[in-house]
Enzyme design. Sequence first.
Site, PDB file in Angstrom:
ATOM      1  N   HIS A 189       0.354  -0.950   0.081  1.00  0.00           N
ATOM      2  CA  HIS A 189      -0.043  -0.230  -0.023  1.00  0.00           C
ATOM      3  C   HIS A 189       1.517   1.188  -0.343  1.00  0.00           C
ATOM      4  O   HIS A 189       0.070   2.558  -0.772  1.00  0.00           O
ATOM      5  CB  HIS A 189      -1.018   0.231   1.250  1.00  0.00           C
ATOM      6  CG  HIS A 189      -1.980  -1.262   1.247  1.00  0.00           C
ATOM      7  ND1 HIS A 189      -2.810  -1.214   2.122  1.00  0.00           N
ATOM      8  CD2 HIS A 189      -2.532  -0.732   0.097  1.00  0.00           C
ATOM      9  CE1 HIS A 189      -3.504  -2.350   1.845  1.00  0.00           C
ATOM     10  NE2 HIS A 189      -3.564  -2.491   0.256  1.00  0.00           N
ATOM     11  N   GLU A 432       0.279 -14.365 -21.801  1.00  0.00           N
ATOM     12  CA  GLU A 432       1.453 -14.923 -20.202  1.00  0.00           C
ATOM     13  C   GLU A 432       1.825 -16.255 -20.248  1.00  0.00           C
ATOM     14  O   GLU A 432       2.777 -16.155 -18.748  1.00  0.00           O
ATOM     15  CB  GLU A 432       0.683 -13.692 -19.179  1.00  0.00           C
ATOM     16  CG  GLU A 432      -0.955 -14.519 -19.064  1.00  0.00           C
ATOM     17  CD  GLU A 432      -1.563 -13.022 -18.713  1.00  0.00           C
ATOM     18  OE1 GLU A 432      -0.742 -12.435 -17.500  1.00  0.00           O
ATOM     19  OE2 GLU A 432      -2.225 -13.304 -18.767  1.00  0.00           O
ATOM     20  N   ASP A 456       3.991 -11.472 -16.171  1.00  0.00           N
ATOM     21  CA  ASP A 456       3.841 -12.880 -16.799  1.00  0.00           C
ATOM     22  C   ASP A 456       4.670 -13.802 -17.034  1.00  0.00           C
ATOM     23  O   ASP A 456       5.052 -14.881 -17.039  1.00  0.00           O
ATOM     24  CB  ASP A 456       2.274 -13.546 -16.491  1.00  0.00           C
ATOM     25  CG  ASP A 456       1.949 -13.251 -14.900  1.00  0.00           C
ATOM     26  OD1 ASP A 456       2.474 -13.271 -13.905  1.00  0.00           O
ATOM     27  OD2 ASP A 456       1.022 -13.239 -14.828  1.00  0.00           O
ATOM     28  N   CYS A 503       0.931  -5.281 -23.131  1.00  0.00           N
ATOM     29  CA  CYS A 503       0.134  -3.825 -21.715  1.00  0.00           C
ATOM     30  C   CYS A 503       1.032  -4.843 -20.918  1.00  0.00           C
ATOM     31  O   CYS A 503       0.599  -4.567 -19.910  1.00  0.00           O
ATOM     32  CB  CYS A 503      -1.459  -5.109 -21.868  1.00  0.00           C
ATOM     33  SG  CYS A 503      -1.113  -7.079 -21.291  1.00  0.00           S
TER      34      CYS A 503
END
Length: 585
Positions: A189, A432, A456, A503
């Site tokens: 976070h 991926e 990935d 992407c």
Amino acid sequence: MIRGIGASSGIAMGKAFVIPTWEWDFPEKMIDVTDLAYEFERLYDGIRSSKDELELIKQEIKEVVGQDQAYIFDAHLAILEDPIFMNEIQGIIELQYKAAEVAVKEVIDKFVGMFNLIDDEYMKERALDIKDVGNRLLKHLLGDTSSNVPPIDHSYILVAKELTPSQLAHLDPSKVLGLLTILGGTHSHVSIMARAMSVPYVLGLEGKLLRPIQNGDFLIIDGQEGALYINPDQATIERFQARKRNWLEFKESLQEIADVASMTLDHKHVNLHANMNSVMEIDQVLRNGASGVGLFRTEYLYMDRDSLPSEDEQFEVYRHAVKQLQGKPIVIRTLDIGGDKKLDYLPLPKEDNPFLGYRAIRISLHRKDLFMTQLKAILRASSYGPVKIMYPMVTSLDEVRQAKAMLEEAKLELTAQGISFNAQIEVGLTIEVPAAALIADILASEVNFMSIGTNDLVQYVLAVDRMNENIAHLYDPYHPAVIRLLKHVIDSAKSVGIPVGVCGEMAGDSKALPIWLGLGIEELSISVQSLLQVKHRLITSDASKCKELVDRILLCKTSEQITELLAQSEQAETAVGGNSNGVNR
């Protein structure tokens, strides 16, 4: 120079302000049975005060990082309302006759210890959340309002063993030059908030410092490279001052090209789409001149809540996004959870290798109720503008056909209900997994488009967990095997006449742009923050020269040879076009 991990790009230079480790230490206090009611009242007062404080922080931080990142404090509020967490505390008070603060600390230590034993980044992040919330509650129970207050008269680089979102939220962003922590993760976070605040952040320094950093030490941190310099010489300071000055000037100039066509010098057009986690990012997507949204990560709709979003809830989000984009296309990726992304209310089986297990399209095809709800919501939104559906982590033709069959079923249900949608909605998939890459020609014949998820794909091709500090250096997007596999996928898509884009993070790395141009990619989906930088290099590049460069790259035997060719290409462009392409951080 000390090498850590870059979590938020940029260069920060300034004096260190060190936050000492906050560990509560107080004697165990027992209570009498007659004090139970009073002790519970103390606990509830502390919870109310903590909630009020978190709500205030949430509103204040929204001004700095926006609504999208303020959700972090919803997770903290949820912990204070979590029945398991609170029942543990209440049980210790009621059954063991311990004071509220003692019970809270025992439960914090128990949960933090449990989560830290799990080799999973998400669970470790939950441990830090619990510690943050628990410490806030302890502060109210003990009446301790003291804190290590940062200076208000000058800027600083904040240094800590680990940093919590609450600590970061309390800081004056105009005074924080950068962040440096011993522990932490790039998907934590705090890292998310640092990137939203454009604050350089370097982490992962455990065991790498010869001595502890002291208040007043002069530091330079490079959030792109993950580099730290402690009390550097004047020559190093001047070098980084020049780099920082050049970067800031370059960054300011980028906004001028937001509305410029994304076309190379020899008129090769490339669609530059944006990756998006939330509809709150759409304003920036449009401001930076994106052609559309090439990846809408829907899993964030499912996170930090206590139940699955309904069809209507999802539909409203998707419709809002489509309408806000004003006719620009949006690719909505179906739910991609598992691996490092988990939902508290949707228990997943414990797995030794979660990245190789029950995740993404595998969950959707198994939990057909969940998948059907999302498909119908996306279809309903498609009547408001150009929407495409993309399936994540496909490994076989059978998975594609199962997903397509369910989509047809969803269409039939909506038709029976008299609900409109685009019956010709385009469907694609992400490449991926090596298996999907190797049969890309077979998969391409079943879909309207494909998108290469490099993050990935590189991990799986090289068998390297890029978040594992011990082997992160082996994560190499420029490995010859990766480049050859990328070419195979792109050639496969072209052979059946469907578009293929990229992407993953490589799409947003301007250093990799010659590879995409040379391989004939016509669409890149990039983080909003990187979009203009990639566009700048694109409009000053020559696609035909990139094709020649890629022909040479495909003959390389090592990644070092490949990166050297790319560096030479970048230097040549800089020499021709002046100082702009050469500055990439």
